[in-house]
Design an enzyme around this catalytic site. Structure first.
Site, mmCIF file in Angstrom:
data_model
loop_
_atom_site.group_PDB
_atom_site.id
_atom_site.type_symbol
_atom_site.label_atom_id
_atom_site.label_comp_id
_atom_site.label_asym_id
_atom_site.label_seq_id
_atom_site.Cartn_x
_atom_site.Cartn_y
_atom_site.Cartn_z
ATOM 1 N N ASP B 21 0.880 -1.159 0.000
ATOM 2 C CA ASP B 21 0.000 0.000 0.000
ATOM 3 C C ASP B 21 0.925 1.219 0.000
ATOM 4 O O ASP B 21 1.519 1.549 1.013
ATOM 5 C CB ASP B 21 -0.882 -0.030 1.262
ATOM 6 C CG ASP B 21 -1.683 1.261 1.445
ATOM 7 O OD1 ASP B 21 -1.656 2.109 0.533
ATOM 8 O OD2 ASP B 21 -2.330 1.407 2.498
ATOM 9 N N LYS B 83 2.739 11.548 -3.022
ATOM 10 C CA LYS B 83 1.757 10.870 -3.862
ATOM 11 C C LYS B 83 0.812 11.861 -4.548
ATOM 12 O O LYS B 83 0.332 11.618 -5.645
ATOM 13 C CB LYS B 83 0.961 9.893 -3.005
ATOM 14 C CG LYS B 83 0.044 8.968 -3.763
ATOM 15 C CD LYS B 83 -0.467 7.916 -2.809
ATOM 16 C CE LYS B 83 -1.592 7.101 -3.410
ATOM 17 N NZ LYS B 83 -2.090 6.137 -2.410
ATOM 18 N N GLU B 184 -7.191 0.719 -4.662
ATOM 19 C CA GLU B 184 -7.224 0.586 -3.212
ATOM 20 C C GLU B 184 -8.573 0.051 -2.691
ATOM 21 O O GLU B 184 -8.581 -0.849 -1.842
ATOM 22 C CB GLU B 184 -6.881 1.931 -2.561
ATOM 23 C CG GLU B 184 -5.396 2.235 -2.682
ATOM 24 C CD GLU B 184 -5.056 3.715 -2.559
ATOM 25 O OE1 GLU B 184 -5.941 4.505 -2.205
ATOM 26 O OE2 GLU B 184 -3.891 4.072 -2.818
ATOM 27 N N ASP B 206 -13.085 5.477 1.191
ATOM 28 C CA ASP B 206 -11.656 5.541 1.504
ATOM 29 C C ASP B 206 -11.212 6.995 1.675
ATOM 30 O O ASP B 206 -10.979 7.702 0.695
ATOM 31 C CB ASP B 206 -10.872 4.850 0.374
ATOM 32 C CG ASP B 206 -9.369 4.919 0.584
ATOM 33 O OD1 ASP B 206 -8.911 5.603 1.524
ATOM 34 O OD2 ASP B 206 -8.643 4.300 -0.214
#
Lengths: 201, 623
Positions: B21, B83, B184, B206
């Site tokens: 992850d 990210k 994800e 999420d």
């Protein structure tokens, strides 16, 4: 399907891969979507069965199952899965399915038919006027919306009836189906404008 | 190499594929073990790597906890949340985010984003590669030394082609082969074992550090299908922290110089204080925001009640719920059609988030698993599929964004519609406008808008090598293929002559093939340090294997060894175990060599018995 697997000789459900030994087959572009999903060409399609087939065959061709088998196998899996997805997309869409069948049976293409009948075009102009003038959500707009939905259902029934059972190749009735398909495009465009005017999703 | 012979007693270890992850705030590796996914642990703790990189002025980069620890004193050399920058250009980055950064962000002539730390410029891919390298190294330690070469990496479902490609390039720079990029939310539902469900619809909510994603999945007989995805690439836990930072600032307003707020040390301290208060507020009805920076004359304490925080956070949570609405609409579903709701991301511990999600979907969300770990666990489950361990799980994904081409008038013509199943291919025919034209340019776009300028530019492709022919005669077939990871490849063929045309790719936001090669080469050339680090990791890996074999074999053959050898070996084993955590190459090397020597007598005893068995077996067969 009466084809057999060149690798193990088992009967094949789809030309994409063998369900028995798992070998991937090379399928040419533009292969018949019905064949790819192991079906005989025909207008009625059972949506649930189609989905079951998509899932069953995806288990045979998905790139995830070829991740460690080298670039070549992986590329083949990518390609076959893309063909399968495209075939599913065609068959699960009434318009695209009918379009394929008309083309397959040698019927006229969208452009071959030329313009729509005058009466129909007049009708379209009326819809457009309402679309221009009526405000979103108004009674007038709602009336048009339900009228168009009804119209669409009527055309769909006509198309289904004309294609079930499949007419002979080159049959004159195919021109009628093509005309209905073209008409439905106008209806869909108008319906699209109504939902777009109702505000962004 | 005393231990090598011992391997005849065990099966060769199979290739290891781990799940990673790669998060905005933290990264986490997991692996499939004994029929279930497991978070990799070092020293009994999850091998959680903060996605933070610190670069000193001499160019030395450290990653993870050490980097995060330094960020407080030295924020200008510390990169967080990289990210958010993956596969983006400077103009696309949120200005509010850029303002909060204590370091410079620039772009290359071609528009690639670079962060400037320690006097050096890094692309987000390079920073992410450093993080991935550390994750792989820690994973290797956690697995007792098994070498990590392949991985499944997760990305938000909302990531477009450029962002996915950037992730893949980062892994390549880190020396990892990415076997699959998994969304994800899909990974999260895999972690919950929802593939065991007969039939159902799952919503995955999420709220990560930097991004919000919601996905609607259908699960039927082990088949996962992403029905729709929606999200907001600039909504996350960081934004909740920012609300509290703003509170701190208004508390200090007037009592300090305005320039203090721009001081990197202030920003960093405020952020950490906000994060702490946010976590506390999930547990307690009130918490204190504390900041004390005497050198800046900053000293403040502000009590925040949960109620106040929730009032501030409500609009952000509301934005996430709007995304849920849109995702359901695309899937043609109502909230009541959703059978399961899965929460991902630390910020879903915020009570307001849970309450709003429950209110919207009309059911309590899953909270059994740690929301910070579900994604890594799911990635490990998918890694098992890729290793050929199981065909029970099948992920059928869709592309989150439409793919199109810019047409003459600057309009965007869609070739592949949003939510189309992937992999998929589309073939388009092109021809020339002028006699003997030998090349065609086209511009690939991703997005839902009507105008090319409003869509995201994926890249420009130049088709060359078209044989000289009158205008309009060549028929060039261009094939656009979106692979199972959602990454685009383009190939072309001139169909009337069969001449193969070639495609030159200029990604708008990513690295070209050459740039990746150059960076790889540079990383080999530059870094004796890199080499030493690699050597150290390799040695630790080797020690791990040696330890596994030595301990296993010692229990079998201990009584056949002389006492001195047994003692030597126990000593060497203990030293080697310690050396695995050592950062000095020489010490690790020494420990390995000692262990190697100490295992020799054991190897001899075992070889002896293997030979005996083999020989006696033969005799048995001869009879």
């Amino acid at each position: 399907m009466d084809a057999t697997c060149p690798s193990c000789g088992a009967g094949l459900e789809t030309p994409l891969a063998c369900g028995a030994c798992g070998v991937l087959m090379l399928t040419e572009d533009g292969a018949c979507p019905f064949a790819l999903l192991g079906l005989e060409p025909g207008f009625p399609v059972d949506a649930k069965d189609l989905k079951t087939r998509l899932r069953r065959f995806t288990r045979l061709v998905h790139p995830d199952f070829f991740a460690l088998e080298g670039e070549q196998a992986l590329a083949k899996a990518e390609r076959n899965n893309a063909l399968l997805n495209e075939a599913f997309a065609v068959l699960s869409d009434e318009t695209r399915r009918a379009d394929r069948l008309v083309a397959r049976l040698g019927g006229p293409s969208e452009k071959d038919l030329g313009s729509m009948p005058q009466a129909f075009l007049m009708e379209v102009m009326e819809w457009n006027e309402t679309l221009e003038e009526a405000s979103p959500g108004s009674a007038e707009m709602l009336r048009l919306s339900s009228e168009l939905t009804e119209h669409r259902d009527r055309i769909s029934t006509e198309i289904a009836a004309a294609l079930t059972p499949l007419p002979q190749p080159g049959a004159a009735s195919l021109a009628g189906v093509r005309q209905s398909l073209n008409a439905r495009r106008y209806v869909d465009r108008a319906l699209g404008r109504i939902s777009a005017s109702a505000g962004p999703a | 190499m005393g231990y090598i012979e011992l391997e005849v007693l065990e099966d060769q270890p199979k290739r290891v594929v781990i799940g990673i992850d790669l998060g905005t705030t933290n990264s986490l590796p997991a692996i499939w073990k004994d029929g279930r996914p497991e978070i990799l642990e070092v020293e009994g703790e999850p091998a959680l790597i903060p996605s933070v990189v610190h670069v000193s002025d001499d160019g030395t980069a450290v990653v993870g906890r050490t980097a995060r620890a330094r960020s407080m004193d030295d924020p200008a050399h510390t990169v967080h949340s990289i990210k958010r920058f993956m596969g983006r250009s400077l103009g696309e980055l949120d200005e509010a985010v850029l303002r909060r950064l204590p370091y410079q962000v620039t772009q290359t002539e071609r528009g690639l984003v670079q962060v400037e730390v320690g006097g050096k410029r890094f692309t987000p891919q390079e920073i992410s590669a450093l993080i991935l390298r550390e994750v792989a190294a820690q994973a290797s330690v956690a697995m007792g030394g098994a070498e990590v070469l392949s991985a499944v990496i997760t990305v938000p479902a909302y990531f477009d082609d450029a962002q996915r490609q950037a992730t893949r390039d980062a892994a390549r720079l880190a020396g990892l082969e990415v076997l699959r990029i998994v969304n994800e939310p899909t990974a999260a539902s895999l972690a919950y074992g929802l593939d065991q469900k007969e039939e159902g619809t799952v919503a995955v909510y999420d709220l990560g550090g930097g991004t919000f994603d919601v996905s609607i999945l259908s699960i039927e007989g082990g088949v996962f299908e992403v029905l729709s995805t929606n999200g907001d690439t600039s909504l996350g836990g960081d934004d909740l922290d920012a609300l509290l930072v703003d509170l701190l600032r208004s508390e200090l307003e007037g009592s300090v110089e305005g320039s203090v707020f721009d001081d990197p040390a202030f920003r960093q301290a405020a952020r950490l204080s906000a994060e702490k208060a946010k976590v506390a507020l999930s547990r307690d009805p009130e918490a204190d925001l504390v900041i004390s920076l005497p050198e800046l004359g900053v000293n403040a304490r502000r009590t925040v009640t949960r109620e106040e925080f929730e009032r501030l956070a409500a609009p952000l949570v509301e934005r996430s719920i709007r995304c849920c609405e849109r995702a359901l609409k695309d899937a043609e579903l109502e909230p009541k059609d959703v059978d399961e709701v899965v929460l991902v991301g630390g910020s879903t511990r915020v009570p307001l988030v849970r309450a709003e999600v429950e209110r919207f979907f009309g059911r309590a969300p899953h909270t059994e698993l740690n929301p910070d770990q579900v994604v890594a666990l799911g990635a490990a489950a998918q890694a098992e599929v890729l290793m050929g361990g199981s065909r029970d799980i099948l992920l059928m994904d869709v592309t989150p964004l439409s793919l199109g081409l810019e047409t003459m008038g600057g309009a965007a013509e869609k070739l592949i519609q949003r939510n189309n199943r992937i992999p998929c291919s589309v073939k388009e025919g092109f021809t020339t406008y002028a006699d003997n034209q030998s090349a065609i340019d086209f511009h690939v776009l991703q997005g839902e808008r009507e105008l090319a300028a409003d869509c995201r530019s994926l890249g420009r492709f130049k088709l060359t090598g078209i044989p000289p022919m009158p205008a309009g005669l060549p028929r060039v077939g261009v094939k656009f293929h979106l692979d199972a990871d959602g990454i685009l490849t383009v190939s072309a063929k001139e169909e009337s002559t069969g001449a193969s045309a070639s495609i030159e790719v200029k990604p708008s936001h990513g690295l070209t093939e050459d740039e990746v090669s150059d960076m790889l080469e540079a990383s080999f050339k530059n870094a004796r340090k890199d080499f030493e680090e690699r050597r150290r990791v390799d040695l630790i890996a080797e020690i791990g294997i040696m330890l596994r074999h030595a301990t296993a074999n010692l229990t079998v053959a201990e009584e056949r060894l002389d006492r001195e050898s047994v003692e030597d070996l126990h000593e060497a084993i203990a030293a080697a175990k310690e050396a695995r955590l050592c950062t000095e190459l020489e010490l690790v090397q020494a420990a390995r060599d000692t262990l190697d020597r100490a295992t020799m007598p054991l190897a001899a005893v075992l070889m002896d018995s293997v030979v005996k068995e083999a020989v006696s077996g033969k005799k048995l067969g001869d009879l």
